[in-house]
Write an enzyme that holds these catalytic residues in place. Sequence first.
Site, PDB file in Angstrom:
ATOM      1  N   HIS A 156      24.244  50.659  56.662  1.00  0.00           N
ATOM      2  CA  HIS A 156      23.524  49.929  55.597  1.00  0.00           C
ATOM      3  C   HIS A 156      23.893  50.453  54.203  1.00  0.00           C
ATOM      4  CE1 HIS A 156      20.849  48.564  58.902  1.00  0.00           C
ATOM      5  NE2 HIS A 156      20.967  49.817  59.302  1.00  0.00           N
ATOM      6  N   SER A 277      42.141  47.367  30.351  1.00  0.00           N
ATOM      7  CA  SER A 277      41.407  46.239  29.788  1.00  0.00           C
ATOM      8  C   SER A 277      41.955  45.937  28.396  1.00  0.00           C
ATOM      9  CB  SER A 277      39.923  46.603  29.685  1.00  0.00           C
ATOM     10  OG  SER A 277      39.294  45.861  28.664  1.00  0.00           O
ATOM     11  N   LYS A 283      39.120  51.750  29.945  1.00  0.00           N
ATOM     12  CA  LYS A 283      39.078  51.227  31.315  1.00  0.00           C
ATOM     13  C   LYS A 283      40.315  51.505  32.150  1.00  0.00           C
ATOM     14  CE  LYS A 283      36.358  48.018  32.500  1.00  0.00           C
ATOM     15  NZ  LYS A 283      35.636  48.048  33.740  1.00  0.00           N
ATOM     16  N   GLU A 290      41.025  44.861  44.349  1.00  0.00           N
ATOM     17  CA  GLU A 290      40.239  43.629  44.175  1.00  0.00           C
ATOM     18  C   GLU A 290      41.018  42.396  44.611  1.00  0.00           C
ATOM     19  OE1 GLU A 290      37.478  44.194  40.367  1.00  0.00           O
ATOM     20  OE2 GLU A 290      39.499  44.924  40.052  1.00  0.00           O
TER      21      GLU A 290
END
Length: 461
Positions: A156, A277, A283, A290
Site C-alpha cells: 500500500h 526546465s 530542475k 516518465e
Amino acid sequence: MSKLWGGRFEKQTDEAVEAFTTSLGVDARLWDADIRASIAHARMLGKIGVLTPEETDAILSGLQALREHIAAGKVTFDPKAEDVHSEIERLLTERIGAVAGKLHTARSRNDQVATDTRLYLREGIDALLEEIRQLQQWLVHTAESHLHTILPGCTHLQHAQPVSLAHHLMAYFWMLQRDHERLTDCRRRVNRLPLGSAALAGTSFPVDRQMVARELGFEGICENSMDAVSDRDFVVEFLSCAALVMVHLSRLAEELILWNTPEFGFVDLDDSVTTGSSIMPQKKNPDVAELIRARTGRVVADLTGALVVLKALPLSYNRDLQEDKGFLFDALDTALSSVALMHLMLSRARFRTERMRQAVRGDFSNATDLADYLVRKGMPFRQAHEVVGRAVQYCLKQGVALEDLSVEQLRAFSNLFDADAVQILQPEAVMQARRSDGGTSPEAVQQQIALARKLLGGDDI
Ligand code: ARG
C-alpha cells in the site's frame, strides 16, 4: 503509378483513394524481408521447374543487386506506391525487365505480406530478447552488491517490512524472466511459413513449401492456406507480450520517479539521463522514466487496436489486415527503446543507501517480528498481534521507535519478553530472519541470484 492489377479496370484510381489505401509509409521497413522471401520463392520456383535456370538466375541476381542498392541507401521508393511489395516488384522490373513478372507465380500479396511480417517480427523479437537479457544482467550484477542494503519494503506504499535492495531489484529480474519466456514461446508461433498459400486457397503449381520454410529458417509451414493469409494471432500475441514488458517497465519507472524525489531520496538519476526546465533553473526531471511510463499506454493501445481490427473479420484476407503493421511496429519500437533506455538510466543511477537505511529507522516495520517472538514463546499469533499493536501505540504516543524500547519497557506489555527481544528488533536482524525460500535474507537472495545466473546461461556478467 502503374498497378499490379490494372487489367480489368477502365478508370484510373482516384488519387484520394490511392492516398487513403497506400501502406508504403508504414510497411517500407519490410523491404529486406520482402526481398529475402522473394529470393527463397524464386529458388523454389526454379527447383520445381516453373522458372527456367536462366530466369531463376536473372531474378535472383536482380533481387540481390536490388537488396544491396537499397541497403546502401541508393534507392528512393516512389511515395505513390501501393505498398512495399508492389514497389519492390516495380524496382525489380526496372532492373531486369519483363522476366520480373514471373516472380509472382504461385504467390499473392496475401501470403507475401504475412510472410514478410513474420520474418521481420522474428528478428524484432530476437532484438527485444537481447535487450531484456542485458537489463536482467544488470539487475543480477547490481543485486549482488546490495545483499545487505536495507530499505523499507512496502505494501500500500506504506512501510511494511525491511527488505534488501538486492531483493527489490531481483523482483524485476523475475518479471523480465517471464517476459523472456513468453516472447520465446510466442516466437515459435511467429516462426511458421504462410508463403505457398497464395491468395487464400493454395496454388495449382507444385510448390515446395517445406523447401521455402527451410531456406527462410521457419520451423514449419502454416497448415491451412485460408488461416495462413488471414491469421494475425502472432501479432496479437507479440503485442500482448510487449504490453506486459511495458507494464513491468512502467512499475520500475514509477518507483524510480518516486525514489528520485527529495522526499524519498533513494536514488540520484544521472544528469545525462535527465532533463531540465525552461523556467525553473534548479530542475532536474526524470523525463525518461516518465516517458517509459506513458508509452506503456501506447503499447496497450496497440494491443487493443489489433484485437479490434481482427474481431469479426470473415475469412480470409481482408484489407483490414493491412492495419496490423502500424500497431506492430509502434509496439516493437517502443518496447525496444524503452528496455534499452531503462537499462541506460539504471546503469548510471546512484543508489543512496544511507537514505534507505534511515527511512527504515523507527518505521515499525519490525512489529511483525516482535509478534513472531511472542509466538515462539507460545502465545497465539492473534493475541501477539494485539500485544504488539499496543506497544506500537505506546511508541507513537511517546515519539520513540520500537527498536529503542528497553526489555523493561517491553515487559510492561508481556512478561514473555526477555533480553533477546531487543536484538531481533534491529532492521538488519529483521531482514536476515526471513530465510524462507524466496525471502529477503542475504542467503535466500543469494540462492535466487544463483538460479538467475543459471537462467542467464552463465553469460559473462
Ligand atoms: N498492402 C497489403 C497489406 O499490407 C497487402 C496487399 C494485399 N492486397 C490485396 N488487395 N489483396 O495487407
